[in-house]
Each structure stands twice: as structure tokens, then as C-alpha cells.
Design a protein around this motif. Structure first.
Motif, PDB file in Angstrom:
ATOM      1  N   CYS A  80      -1.234 -60.143 -56.149  1.00 27.11           N
ATOM      2  CA  CYS A  80      -1.439 -58.694 -56.136  1.00 27.11           C
ATOM      3  C   CYS A  80      -2.289 -58.363 -54.903  1.00 27.11           C
ATOM      4  CB  CYS A  80      -2.102 -58.245 -57.437  1.00 27.11           C
ATOM      5  SG  CYS A  80      -1.072 -58.491 -58.902  1.00 27.11           S
ATOM      6  N   TYR A  81      -3.455 -57.769 -55.129  1.00 26.94           N
ATOM      7  CA  TYR A  81      -4.376 -57.526 -54.018  1.00 26.94           C
ATOM      8  C   TYR A  81      -4.768 -58.853 -53.374  1.00 26.94           C
ATOM      9  CZ  TYR A  81      -9.008 -57.263 -51.959  1.00 26.94           C
ATOM     10  OH  TYR A  81     -10.088 -57.431 -51.134  1.00 26.94           O
ATOM     11  N   ARG A  82      -4.805 -58.846 -52.031  1.00 27.41           N
ATOM     12  CA  ARG A  82      -5.129 -60.042 -51.250  1.00 27.41           C
ATOM     13  C   ARG A  82      -6.252 -59.711 -50.265  1.00 27.41           C
ATOM     14  NH1 ARG A  82      -0.073 -62.026 -48.177  1.00 27.41           N
ATOM     15  NH2 ARG A  82       0.565 -62.343 -50.350  1.00 27.41           N
ATOM     16  N   LYS A  93      -4.167 -53.723 -49.226  1.00 29.21           N
ATOM     17  CA  LYS A  93      -4.370 -52.302 -49.509  1.00 29.21           C
ATOM     18  C   LYS A  93      -4.284 -51.989 -51.005  1.00 29.21           C
ATOM     19  CE  LYS A  93      -2.634 -50.990 -44.958  1.00 29.21           C
ATOM     20  NZ  LYS A  93      -1.639 -50.187 -44.194  1.00 29.21           N
ATOM     21  N   GLY A  94      -3.977 -52.991 -51.822  1.00 31.24           N
ATOM     22  CA  GLY A  94      -4.067 -52.819 -53.267  1.00 31.24           C
ATOM     23  C   GLY A  94      -2.898 -52.164 -53.959  1.00 31.24           C
ATOM     24  N   ALA A  95      -1.710 -52.157 -53.327  1.00 33.63           N
ATOM     25  CA  ALA A  95      -0.549 -51.560 -53.994  1.00 33.63           C
ATOM     26  C   ALA A  95       0.688 -52.445 -53.899  1.00 33.63           C
ATOM     27  CB  ALA A  95      -0.240 -50.186 -53.399  1.00 33.63           C
ATOM     28  N   THR A  96       0.532 -53.662 -53.374  1.00 30.60           N
ATOM     29  CA  THR A  96       1.657 -54.573 -53.191  1.00 30.60           C
ATOM     30  C   THR A  96       1.534 -55.747 -54.154  1.00 30.60           C
ATOM     31  OG1 THR A  96       1.957 -53.960 -50.872  1.00 30.60           O
ATOM     32  CG2 THR A  96       2.821 -56.101 -51.550  1.00 30.60           C
ATOM     33  N   VAL A  97       2.662 -56.142 -54.741  1.00 27.26           N
ATOM     34  CA  VAL A  97       2.681 -57.233 -55.715  1.00 27.26           C
ATOM     35  C   VAL A  97       3.824 -58.185 -55.419  1.00 27.26           C
ATOM     36  CG1 VAL A  97       1.621 -55.856 -57.548  1.00 27.26           C
ATOM     37  CG2 VAL A  97       4.110 -55.906 -57.331  1.00 27.26           C
ATOM     38  N   TRP A 103      12.645 -61.528 -52.273  1.00 29.75           N
ATOM     39  CA  TRP A 103      13.074 -60.913 -53.537  1.00 29.75           C
ATOM     40  C   TRP A 103      11.904 -60.561 -54.441  1.00 29.75           C
ATOM     41  CZ3 TRP A 103      11.262 -63.638 -57.597  1.00 29.75           C
ATOM     42  CH2 TRP A 103      11.084 -65.019 -57.463  1.00 29.75           C
ATOM     43  N   TRP A 104      10.747 -61.191 -54.254  1.00 25.49           N
ATOM     44  CA  TRP A 104       9.587 -61.017 -55.149  1.00 25.49           C
ATOM     45  C   TRP A 104       8.610 -59.938 -54.689  1.00 25.49           C
ATOM     46  CZ3 TRP A 104      10.561 -65.469 -52.226  1.00 25.49           C
ATOM     47  CH2 TRP A 104       9.810 -65.592 -51.063  1.00 25.49           C
ATOM     48  N   HIS A 105       8.758 -59.394 -53.504  1.00 30.11           N
ATOM     49  CA  HIS A 105       7.727 -58.587 -52.839  1.00 30.11           C
ATOM     50  C   HIS A 105       8.006 -57.090 -53.000  1.00 30.11           C
ATOM     51  CE1 HIS A 105       4.926 -58.151 -49.186  1.00 30.11           C
ATOM     52  NE2 HIS A 105       5.383 -56.928 -49.396  1.00 30.11           N
ATOM     53  N   PHE A 106       7.063 -56.369 -53.628  1.00 25.36           N
ATOM     54  CA  PHE A 106       7.240 -54.939 -53.889  1.00 25.36           C
ATOM     55  C   PHE A 106       5.943 -54.175 -53.600  1.00 25.36           C
ATOM     56  CE2 PHE A 106      10.305 -57.110 -56.518  1.00 25.36           C
ATOM     57  CZ  PHE A 106      11.435 -56.318 -56.474  1.00 25.36           C
ATOM     58  N   THR A 107       6.097 -52.955 -53.085  1.00 26.32           N
ATOM     59  CA  THR A 107       4.953 -52.076 -52.829  1.00 26.32           C
ATOM     60  C   THR A 107       5.158 -50.755 -53.548  1.00 26.32           C
ATOM     61  OG1 THR A 107       4.548 -53.071 -50.661  1.00 26.32           O
ATOM     62  CG2 THR A 107       3.588 -50.896 -51.055  1.00 26.32           C
ATOM     63  N   TRP A 108       4.143 -50.309 -54.285  1.00 27.37           N
ATOM     64  CA  TRP A 108       4.221 -49.028 -54.994  1.00 27.37           C
ATOM     65  C   TRP A 108       4.023 -47.889 -54.000  1.00 27.37           C
ATOM     66  CZ3 TRP A 108       0.939 -44.865 -56.311  1.00 27.37           C
ATOM     67  CH2 TRP A 108       1.420 -44.031 -57.325  1.00 27.37           C
ATOM     68  N   LYS A 109       5.008 -46.969 -53.952  1.00 24.77           N
ATOM     69  CA  LYS A 109       4.970 -45.877 -52.978  1.00 24.77           C
ATOM     70  C   LYS A 109       5.281 -44.530 -53.613  1.00 24.77           C
ATOM     71  CE  LYS A 109       6.066 -48.696 -48.929  1.00 24.77           C
ATOM     72  NZ  LYS A 109       6.921 -48.853 -47.727  1.00 24.77           N
ATOM     73  N   ALA A 110       5.051 -44.415 -54.920  1.00 25.80           N
ATOM     74  CA  ALA A 110       5.419 -43.190 -55.631  1.00 25.80           C
ATOM     75  C   ALA A 110       4.349 -42.111 -55.572  1.00 25.80           C
ATOM     76  CB  ALA A 110       5.745 -43.514 -57.084  1.00 25.80           C
ATOM     77  N   GLY A 111       3.209 -42.387 -54.980  1.00 21.56           N
ATOM     78  CA  GLY A 111       2.139 -41.400 -54.931  1.00 21.56           C
ATOM     79  C   GLY A 111       1.147 -41.730 -53.830  1.00 21.56           C
ATOM     80  N   PRO A 112       0.181 -40.835 -53.591  1.00 23.27           N
ATOM     81  CA  PRO A 112      -0.777 -41.049 -52.500  1.00 23.27           C
ATOM     82  C   PRO A 112      -1.810 -42.123 -52.843  1.00 23.27           C
ATOM     83  CG  PRO A 112      -1.346 -39.070 -53.729  1.00 23.27           C
ATOM     84  CD  PRO A 112      -0.040 -39.554 -54.287  1.00 23.27           C
ATOM     85  N   LEU A 113      -2.038 -43.018 -51.895  1.00 25.01           N
ATOM     86  CA  LEU A 113      -3.087 -44.024 -51.990  1.00 25.01           C
ATOM     87  C   LEU A 113      -3.715 -44.177 -50.610  1.00 25.01           C
ATOM     88  CD1 LEU A 113      -1.488 -46.849 -54.183  1.00 25.01           C
ATOM     89  CD2 LEU A 113      -3.299 -45.265 -54.849  1.00 25.01           C
TER      90      LEU A 113
END
Length: 222
Positions: free
Chosen positions: A88-90, A136-140, A202-212
């Protein structure tokens, strides 16, 4: 126009920055039983040892991203599946350690497992970058579990987590029908909750549905 929740989040982040508090939350705050296998807190990763900054095997994220990940887990569990979280966060110090590893001589065992078909010098920047979105705390980094009969087990996704090569590309043409279906199932579940996939992994995702905040952190994972 900012929503009330967005304004509250930005206020909290501003206060956290002033007082030096970590603005990230443990994903198990929202999903207590979600499966964790944080590889960089162990020696089971391409560096061959625990990575600097990982003092525990927790998954830390900004709260909206953590809630979204918990929602993915809930939806999958309703169909007999689940998530397993690899990272998650790195912290930035971990990113610096990855860059140092990329410049060091090959370890034959690591090469055989993680990048058998590539020269180590080609791993930067596609797979290892000087600045990581994870900080940046939004990638998993996540995989899929099959929990339909007996204990949950990892679904075969075609490559291990952190495999460097074309076989790890989300739309790898050489994947079997079963692997393509598994990757699509994971991709669809994550996309529905606002996560965007990095096509090379295939495993890497970033949340982009709202402001961070667009800010990298170096707080240790603990």
C-alpha cells in the motif's frame, strides 16, 4: 466545487502536516479481516530482505482510498472471492532503497524469480521509479483470492507479484483463458470503486475517484 467531506479531509491533512502526524489510516480500520501479505516487510521480495521503512506489515492509505478498497473486498466476498494486499503506502526511503538495488549487481536468485527475461538496467523507470505513486498513499498492489470452498487460496494470476516482464502486463496476450478471466475480475472489481490500473502490472492500482493531496510521504509503516 468542494464537497463537505472533501473540505474536512483537506482540513485534517493540513492539521496533520503542521503537527507532523501521519495522515494515513490502516485499511483494517474499515475491513478488519482483509488479507495482508505486505512483502516488503519480509525477505520475500526482489531485494531479498525487509525494506527500509517497513516496520510492520500494515496497509496504510488515505481514508477515502482505504474505504474504497474495503468496498472492493466486500463486493468480492459476496461472490465468494476476496483480496490479498501485497503493498500500500510506501515510504520514500523504501523507494530510494529500490533505486539503489536497481544500480547494484545482479543477484542470480532474484533475477531468476523476478526478471528472468530482462536486463536489470532496463527496470528503471517502467518498473522501478525514482518517485513512486505508492508514497502518496492512494496506490495499492493486490491479488485475488478464491474463498468459495474451504479456506481462501490465491488465484493464479499468471505471474507472481512484482514480476518484471511482459507476462505481468494486465492484457498479456499469452495468458490462458483462466488467467485472463481472473485478471479481468480483479480489474473490474477495482475499477468499480474508482481505482485505475497500471497496464504493465496486473496488481497495481491507484484510487482516483476524488481529490487527494499530491504529496509523497516518508513516514515509516508501523
Amino acid at each position: 466545487m468542494k464537497t463537505a467531506s472533501g473540505i474536512c479531509l483537506l482540513f485534517f491533512l493540513a492539521v496533520a502536516k503542521v503537527f507532523g502526524a501521519n495522515p494515513l489510516v490502516d485499511v483494517r480500520t474499515h475491513s478488519p479481516t482483509i488479507a495482508l501479505d505486505i512483502r516488503y516487510a519480509t525477505a520475500t521480495n526482489f531485494t531479498g530482505k525487509p525494506v527500509d521503512g517497513y516496520r510492520s506489515g500494515k496497509c496504510l492509505l488515505h481514508d477515502p482510498a482505504a474505504r474504497a478498497l474495503a468496498a472492493v473486498e466486500t463486493e468480492l466476498r459476496g461472490r465468494g472471492f476476496g483480496l490479498i494486499i501485497y503493498d500500500c503506502y510506501r515510504p520514500q526511503r523504501a523507494v530510494a532503497e529500490f533505486m539503489a538495488w536497481a544500480k547494484a549487481p545482479d543477484d542470480p536468485l532474484s533475477k531468476a524469480v523476478y526478471y528472468p527475461d530482462l536486463d536489470k538496467s532496463t527496470l528503471v523507470p517502467d518498473y522501478i521509479a525514482e518517485k513512486s505513486g505508492h508514497s502518496k498513499g492512494a496506490t495499492v498492489d493486490v491479488g485475488l483470492l478464491d474463498c468459495r470452498s474451504g479456506p481462501c487460496r490465491a488465484v493464479d494470476m499468471g505471474t507472481p507479484f512484482d514480476f518484471f516482464g511482459t507476462q505481468a502486463n494486465t492484457d498479456w496476450a499469452g495468458a490462458s483463458t483462466e488467467i485472463k478471466q481472473a485478471r479481468h475480475q480483479l480489474l473490474q472489481a477495482m475499477t468499480e470503486q474508482g481505482f485505475v490500473n497500471y497496464p504493465l502490472e496486473w496488481w497495481h492500482f491507484t484510487w482516483k475517484a476524488g481529490p487527494l493531496p499530491d504529496e509523497a510521504y516518508d513516514y515509516p509503516v508501523e
